[in-house]
Design an enzyme around this catalytic site. Sequence first.
Site, mmCIF file in Angstrom:
data_model
loop_
_atom_site.group_PDB
_atom_site.id
_atom_site.type_symbol
_atom_site.label_atom_id
_atom_site.label_comp_id
_atom_site.label_asym_id
_atom_site.label_seq_id
_atom_site.Cartn_x
_atom_site.Cartn_y
_atom_site.Cartn_z
ATOM 1 N N ILE A 34 73.739 62.048 -93.353
ATOM 2 C CA ILE A 34 73.802 61.806 -91.875
ATOM 3 C C ILE A 34 72.616 60.801 -91.559
ATOM 4 C CG2 ILE A 34 73.491 62.926 -89.655
ATOM 5 C CD1 ILE A 34 74.234 65.638 -90.611
ATOM 6 N N TYR A 35 73.222 59.696 -90.786
ATOM 7 C CA TYR A 35 72.402 58.492 -90.371
ATOM 8 C C TYR A 35 72.198 58.565 -88.813
ATOM 9 C CZ TYR A 35 72.886 56.366 -95.202
ATOM 10 O OH TYR A 35 72.765 56.321 -96.413
ATOM 11 N N LYS A 91 50.740 19.837 -77.559
ATOM 12 C CA LYS A 91 50.174 21.081 -77.841
ATOM 13 C C LYS A 91 50.759 22.335 -77.126
ATOM 14 C CE LYS A 91 45.734 19.204 -77.407
ATOM 15 N NZ LYS A 91 44.448 19.148 -77.211
ATOM 16 N N CYS A 137 72.900 46.756 -70.088
ATOM 17 C CA CYS A 137 71.947 45.933 -69.838
ATOM 18 C C CYS A 137 72.295 45.203 -68.497
ATOM 19 C CB CYS A 137 71.542 44.989 -70.993
ATOM 20 S SG CYS A 137 71.281 45.895 -72.394
ATOM 21 N N SER A 181 81.349 50.312 -75.864
ATOM 22 C CA SER A 181 80.864 48.976 -75.886
ATOM 23 C C SER A 181 80.737 48.266 -74.628
ATOM 24 C CB SER A 181 81.802 48.288 -77.016
ATOM 25 O OG SER A 181 81.102 47.084 -77.545
ATOM 26 N N ARG A 183 83.837 45.922 -91.766
ATOM 27 C CA ARG A 183 83.777 44.513 -92.464
ATOM 28 C C ARG A 183 83.406 44.789 -94.021
ATOM 29 N NH1 ARG A 183 81.844 42.397 -87.329
ATOM 30 N NH2 ARG A 183 79.866 43.070 -87.483
HETATM 31 P P1 FAD Z 1 73.799 53.788 -76.014
HETATM 32 O O1 FAD Z 1 74.143 52.484 -75.770
HETATM 33 O O2 FAD Z 1 73.408 54.534 -74.800
HETATM 34 O O3 FAD Z 1 75.078 54.617 -76.520
HETATM 35 C C1 FAD Z 1 75.210 55.956 -76.578
HETATM 36 C C2 FAD Z 1 76.520 56.467 -76.295
HETATM 37 O O4 FAD Z 1 76.650 57.658 -77.083
HETATM 38 C C3 FAD Z 1 77.009 56.420 -75.007
HETATM 39 O O5 FAD Z 1 78.015 55.998 -74.539
HETATM 40 C C4 FAD Z 1 77.098 58.087 -74.870
HETATM 41 O O6 FAD Z 1 78.066 58.416 -73.780
HETATM 42 C C5 FAD Z 1 77.389 58.483 -76.128
HETATM 43 N N1 FAD Z 1 77.229 59.889 -76.449
HETATM 44 C C6 FAD Z 1 75.980 60.696 -76.458
HETATM 45 N N2 FAD Z 1 76.105 61.853 -76.787
HETATM 46 C C7 FAD Z 1 77.276 62.221 -77.407
HETATM 47 C C8 FAD Z 1 78.189 63.089 -77.874
HETATM 48 N N3 FAD Z 1 77.583 64.346 -78.133
HETATM 49 N N4 FAD Z 1 79.334 62.850 -78.290
HETATM 50 C C9 FAD Z 1 80.067 61.573 -78.038
HETATM 51 N N5 FAD Z 1 79.210 60.718 -77.258
HETATM 52 C C10 FAD Z 1 77.977 61.034 -76.995
HETATM 53 N N6 FAD Z 1 68.019 46.896 -73.573
HETATM 54 C C11 FAD Z 1 67.523 45.935 -73.757
HETATM 55 O O7 FAD Z 1 67.034 45.474 -74.903
HETATM 56 N N7 FAD Z 1 67.498 44.934 -73.104
HETATM 57 C C12 FAD Z 1 67.993 45.246 -71.724
HETATM 58 O O8 FAD Z 1 67.847 44.121 -70.983
HETATM 59 C C13 FAD Z 1 68.418 46.214 -71.400
HETATM 60 N N8 FAD Z 1 68.797 46.894 -70.245
HETATM 61 C C14 FAD Z 1 69.267 47.945 -69.868
HETATM 62 C C15 FAD Z 1 69.616 48.207 -68.681
HETATM 63 C C16 FAD Z 1 70.160 49.701 -68.363
HETATM 64 C C17 FAD Z 1 70.530 49.832 -66.934
HETATM 65 C C18 FAD Z 1 70.309 50.426 -69.266
HETATM 66 C C19 FAD Z 1 70.841 51.810 -68.938
HETATM 67 C C20 FAD Z 1 69.676 50.046 -70.702
HETATM 68 C C21 FAD Z 1 69.085 48.909 -71.019
HETATM 69 N N9 FAD Z 1 68.882 48.563 -72.288
HETATM 70 C C22 FAD Z 1 68.548 47.483 -72.501
HETATM 71 C C23 FAD Z 1 68.639 49.529 -73.067
HETATM 72 C C24 FAD Z 1 69.936 49.493 -74.121
HETATM 73 O O9 FAD Z 1 71.117 49.538 -73.575
HETATM 74 C C25 FAD Z 1 69.844 50.687 -75.347
HETATM 75 O O10 FAD Z 1 68.509 50.561 -75.887
HETATM 76 C C26 FAD Z 1 70.844 50.625 -76.141
HETATM 77 O O11 FAD Z 1 72.226 50.686 -75.446
HETATM 78 C C27 FAD Z 1 70.933 51.639 -76.999
HETATM 79 O O12 FAD Z 1 72.009 51.942 -77.867
HETATM 80 P P2 FAD Z 1 72.525 53.470 -78.378
HETATM 81 O O13 FAD Z 1 73.831 53.235 -79.136
HETATM 82 O O14 FAD Z 1 71.410 54.193 -79.104
HETATM 83 O O15 FAD Z 1 72.669 54.255 -77.067
#
Ligand code: FAD
Length: 831
Positions: A278-279, A433, A42, A38, A21
């Site tokens: 790198i971020y 309240k 949760c 994506s 965007r």
């Molecule tokens: P993720 O969403 O985990 O994404 C990381 C991605 O990176 C994954 O798809 C993984 O396969 C990929 N990956 C990793 N290493 C590599 C690599 N070397 N090369 C390529 N790909 C790679 N949070 C809330 O706030 N509320 C909730 O209700 C909640 N419920 C949850 C329920 C469950 C069952 C789970 C598992 C998590 C929940 N969470 C919740 C936590 C939330 O999902 C995470 O905090 C959030 O997804 C973090 O985002 P992220 O991008 O850091 O990691």
Amino acid sequence: MRVIIVGGNAGGASAAARLRRLDEKAEIVVYERGQYISFANCGLPYHIGGVIEDRNQLFVQTPAAMKERFNIDFLTGREVTAIDRTAHTVTIRDVATDNETTDHYDKLILSPGGSPLRPPIPGIDSAGIYSLWTVPDMDDIVRAVRAGARKAVVVGGGFIGVEVAENLREQKLDVALVEMLPQALAFLDPDMAAYAHQEMEIHGVDLHLGDGVKAFAKNADGTLTVTLSSGKQLAADLVILAIGVRPNTRIAEQAGLAIGPARGVLVDDHLRTSDPDIYAIGDAIEVEHFVTKSKALIPLAGPANRQARIAANNVVGHDDVYKGTQGTSIVKVFDLAAGATGANSALLTKLGIPFRTVTIHPGSHAGYYPGSTPVHIKLLYSPEGKLLGAQAAGYDGVDKRIDVLATAMRLGATVDDLTDLELVYAPPYGSAKDPVNMAGFVAQNDLEGLAPLVRPEQLADELAKGATLLDVREPEETSCGIIPGALTIPLSVLRNRLEELPVGNKVILTYCKVGLRGYVAQRILSQNGFDVANLSGGYTSWEAMTTQGIEEQPVRPEREADDQQVNVSGPCPTAVASIASPSAAAAKTVEIDACGLQCPGPLLKLREALASTAPGDLIKVTASDPGFYADVAAFAQGQGLEVLDRQRGKVITATLRRPLQATTSAVVSTVPGRADDHATVIVFSNDLDKVIAAFIIANGAQAMGKKVSMFFTFWGLNVLRKDESVRIKKTFIEKMFGMMMPRGVNHLILSKMHMMGMGTGMILGLMKKYNVAPIEAMMRSFQEGGGTFIACTMSMSLMGIHREEMIDGISEGGVATMLADADQGHINYFI
Ligand code: FAD
């Protein structure tokens, strides 16, 4: 500019979309090692439970849709295995073929998330032990459930463990939840987690707190045995590990990027790693805690998404700062919601940050509008009044209170600011309240010294210093339980009974059910020259702290099996029109809302309503006291009413009918069976001689063909205590009581002529000589003969005796349970 993003889920996908965007020209490539991008992690627990029926709903985006809409390449099944910072390249492994390629980046965003922990517990790699982190994990669990799993053990009581436990119960599995800490949901203070414990117990989750897993063993029949540190063994068809998550830092570490003290990737306030190109974002990084400014791992979806936006902004040259993570979160625990924002007591204590707390239990909306239930709110604030944390639990309105408090905290609010907030009000939604204002008022009174507070955990110390505890609730309430040692003078008569209170320098600690009447009493007494503090959150908070919620009317699956009217998770019925009444034309329905009342309040209301009914009429009652579930059945039985419906959910509802046979307005007792079939023995004493007599009579009555119940109350409860000491968290007073009272039948002494043990020893010797069975044997034979032991719940609270300290095979009950039993027999002994 070519931007590579590692990880295609919450953080990675959001960053990619934001980048597009902002920069239509950028080349954006996302590498994702899994098959899905994506996806709604949760939502995974709710597909297991069948709440989200359609699995496809979990997939928010597909690579094709992202290409079409954003012109972004999402490459799945590709794992980034290394970063060459000098060459500005990443190495990518094709997961299916193991082939490796490299790709060049100008800017790199790491969003690899975390991975579930799998500690080296013996047997952890056995088949049938799952984690829940990805879609394939979820599919495996769903398959196991569909294949007929009946028993599950969930290891870990964090929010994922609790959500999984709930959803497996939704699928009708027997669920045990094991948590090494003494509480589940560690983001809450123990007194707030207590409400979640209680909710889980009510819904049949078998909680094992303060107990870790020592080993898993696979049995020949394919089932698993989970052995706990305490030695307990749990049978399972499947085990879910939810013991925590560690950040995925391997590629960052190998590339020499700085790793922080909490073992997450270290970033600056622009979310840049130690390499400016790198971020890093999401679960993989450690963040600055918004309140404490300490480094922390806070793996939540909201922060990951906001960080994604900021990192993308900075990649294209903006100057956007991430201002820290508050840890605002909420979890559904069956019908209850529990949420928090900011720091909890454990974190503040660990970091040596001074804080004060208040806890209140107001209604979720105006009490006179139907359906109001308590919202338990705890505020944590600095001695100067700055908001440091907030927690809430309840059936309604928790999310909005936490969101308001999180917003206020983000904007640097003090407790004074909370009193100024103008929040929505109409009876169905709130109060003039609002609970958030109320929390502010109470904290303000505390800080201004107008109404000093004592927290439940400080109570024992204050009493040890000589304070006098004063319960100002009404007798109906105090008869259901008081804090041991309290004087009871109802608020309504307090002004006339001031002379009963100690004078001099003694501090008086007032309390009521939730803190409000305690505060009014405090003001009356202060203005009469007494030195007074009010117990924060009143009896409700004290009870939550001392019991952790797990002793209150626990209903385990095996008890449910015997209970014909149970529907543990169904919603509360709102109408009874569909219930056929034999005299439908004439019958009326009397509705009673006893929500907010504690035992015996709902029973008194029921009695009142009963007087205005005629045979055939229905009484529909709603109450929020968990003990009412058992009591209403007992009450109905005692009064000869039919229980048409009894449900436990957010609140307890029951529909009772006065049978048509009754012809007058007087209450008719129509207990099934012959009345002289039953006998009740109420054991009040723990004197050896009286207890022997009680068991001889009970066994004798049983031998004569009677159905006998023994109701143990006050000192009599000691008879049911286990011989050995049980490790359990107790207050100072409870410990004192526990030490001073006999632990089980082997420690009872004679009421007279104990003579330093000689007399008691002689009686036991004589019993042996004359072949009188020892008490333990009498108890066993009584139980084997179908007799029931009922422990009085009110006395348990009063004496500080917890369920775990008592022998197996007893049930708990209130006065209604005892009276219902007593009503069935002509023989009632009080010993
Ligand atoms: P993720 O969403 O985990 O994404 C990381 C991605 O990176 C994954 O798809 C993984 O396969 C990929 N990956 C990793 N290493 C590599 C690599 N070397 N090369 C390529 N790909 C790679 N949070 C809330 O706030 N509320 C909730 O209700 C909640 N419920 C949850 C329920 C469950 C069952 C789970 C598992 C998590 C929940 N969470 C919740 C936590 C939330 O999902 C995470 O905090 C959030 O997804 C973090 O985002 P992220 O991008 O850091 O990691």
